[in-house]
Design a protein around this motif. Sequence first.
Motif, short mmCIF file in Angstrom:
data_model
loop_
_atom_site.label_atom_id
_atom_site.label_comp_id
_atom_site.label_asym_id
_atom_site.label_seq_id
_atom_site.Cartn_x
_atom_site.Cartn_y
_atom_site.Cartn_z
N ARG A 89 -3.01 4.35 2.16
CA ARG A 89 -2.33 5.23 1.16
C ARG A 89 -2.25 4.96 -0.12
O ARG A 89 -2.39 5.71 -1.10
CB ARG A 89 -0.97 5.43 1.68
CG ARG A 89 -0.95 6.60 2.86
CD ARG A 89 0.36 6.96 3.33
NE ARG A 89 1.38 5.78 3.35
CZ ARG A 89 1.90 5.24 4.40
NH1 ARG A 89 1.13 5.38 5.75
NH2 ARG A 89 2.91 4.33 4.42
N SER A 90 -2.03 3.69 -0.49
CA SER A 90 -2.18 3.07 -1.69
C SER A 90 -3.44 3.39 -2.46
O SER A 90 -3.55 3.34 -3.61
CB SER A 90 -1.84 1.61 -1.89
OG SER A 90 -2.86 0.90 -1.53
N MET A 91 -4.67 3.34 -1.76
CA MET A 91 -5.86 3.46 -2.17
C MET A 91 -6.65 4.75 -2.04
O MET A 91 -7.83 4.93 -1.90
CB MET A 91 -6.70 2.39 -1.59
CG MET A 91 -6.28 0.77 -1.78
SD MET A 91 -6.89 0.53 -3.59
CE MET A 91 -5.11 0.33 -4.49
N ALA A 92 -5.64 5.77 -2.01
CA ALA A 92 -6.15 7.19 -1.44
C ALA A 92 -7.07 7.55 -2.49
O ALA A 92 -8.21 8.48 -2.14
CB ALA A 92 -5.06 8.13 -1.25
N ARG A 93 -6.92 7.32 -3.71
CA ARG A 93 -7.86 8.08 -4.99
C ARG A 93 -9.29 7.45 -4.69
O ARG A 93 -10.26 8.10 -5.12
CB ARG A 93 -7.74 7.28 -6.40
CG ARG A 93 -6.46 8.35 -7.03
CD ARG A 93 -6.29 7.52 -8.33
NE ARG A 93 -7.38 8.05 -9.44
CZ ARG A 93 -7.21 7.70 -10.67
NH1 ARG A 93 -6.35 6.69 -11.00
NH2 ARG A 93 -8.15 7.71 -11.44
N GLU A 145 -10.24 4.95 0.23
CA GLU A 145 -10.26 3.94 1.32
C GLU A 145 -9.70 3.97 2.57
O GLU A 145 -8.62 4.66 2.55
CB GLU A 145 -9.70 2.66 0.34
CG GLU A 145 -9.82 1.26 1.11
CD GLU A 145 -9.67 0.25 0.38
OE1 GLU A 145 -9.42 -1.00 0.88
OE2 GLU A 145 -9.85 0.17 -0.97
N ARG A 146 -10.64 3.53 3.64
CA ARG A 146 -10.04 3.58 4.91
C ARG A 146 -10.43 2.63 5.85
O ARG A 146 -11.67 1.78 5.45
CB ARG A 146 -10.30 4.98 5.57
CG ARG A 146 -11.78 5.09 5.52
CD ARG A 146 -12.10 6.67 6.03
NE ARG A 146 -13.58 6.89 6.27
CZ ARG A 146 -14.22 7.08 7.15
NH1 ARG A 146 -13.88 6.96 8.46
NH2 ARG A 146 -15.53 7.16 7.36
N TRP A 185 -13.06 -2.40 5.30
CA TRP A 185 -12.52 -1.33 4.65
C TRP A 185 -13.74 -0.43 4.03
O TRP A 185 -14.70 -1.10 3.84
CB TRP A 185 -11.86 -1.85 3.30
CG TRP A 185 -10.43 -2.67 3.79
CD1 TRP A 185 -10.49 -3.88 3.74
CD2 TRP A 185 -9.31 -2.08 4.29
NE1 TRP A 185 -9.14 -4.39 4.01
CE2 TRP A 185 -8.39 -3.18 4.30
CE3 TRP A 185 -8.70 -0.79 4.47
CZ2 TRP A 185 -7.22 -3.14 4.94
CZ3 TRP A 185 -7.27 -0.52 4.88
CH2 TRP A 185 -6.64 -1.81 5.19
N GLN A 186 -13.66 0.65 3.93
CA GLN A 186 -14.72 1.48 3.44
C GLN A 186 -14.20 2.28 2.29
O GLN A 186 -13.01 2.77 2.50
CB GLN A 186 -15.23 2.53 4.52
CG GLN A 186 -16.49 3.29 3.95
CD GLN A 186 -17.19 4.29 4.93
OE1 GLN A 186 -16.54 5.13 5.26
NE2 GLN A 186 -18.31 3.72 5.28
#
Length: 159
Positions: A29-33, A36-37, A55-56
């Motif tokens: 969620r912190s890297m939503a921009r 990232e998943r 991570w992608q």
Amino acid sequence: MTHFEVITRIAAAPQRVFDVSLEVDVHTRSMARSGERAVGGVTVGRMSLGDTVTWQARHFGLRWQMTSWISAFDPPGNFVDEQVSGPFKYWCHAHYFEPDGHRGTLMRDVVDFAAPFGPLGSFTEVVMLDRYMSRLIRIRNDHVKAVAEATSGGTSSSA
């Protein structure tokens, strides 16, 4: 090689902040921009010693994958994640959690990394990656802070 540190004050107990920092969903969620998943290894829940996660994400208009593992784990004081495979020649991110003396936590991130491609990579680190990566860590920390404080009932500011 590039080295930087980010310190964030959080109005929550060190154990709470430590636990939140290891949650895959919180990181995602912190890297939503950047979209990232987690696509491999531990993809949900809380990571622990020896766990890996792939991570992608999309950065600089390109899709990247990085697999990291939790190489050190000493709750609630610290943990370390290191790149196993991915875009960096070297990546090590140490997370430290210390009581701040006011029932909160001083979270300190220590990041060391090196870009591939020799002199061109070193130039890229200085010109672009150092600032970009420290900004990503600050964004992540702001989210960790919000999640940790949401159930602790306090507020504090980033240092």
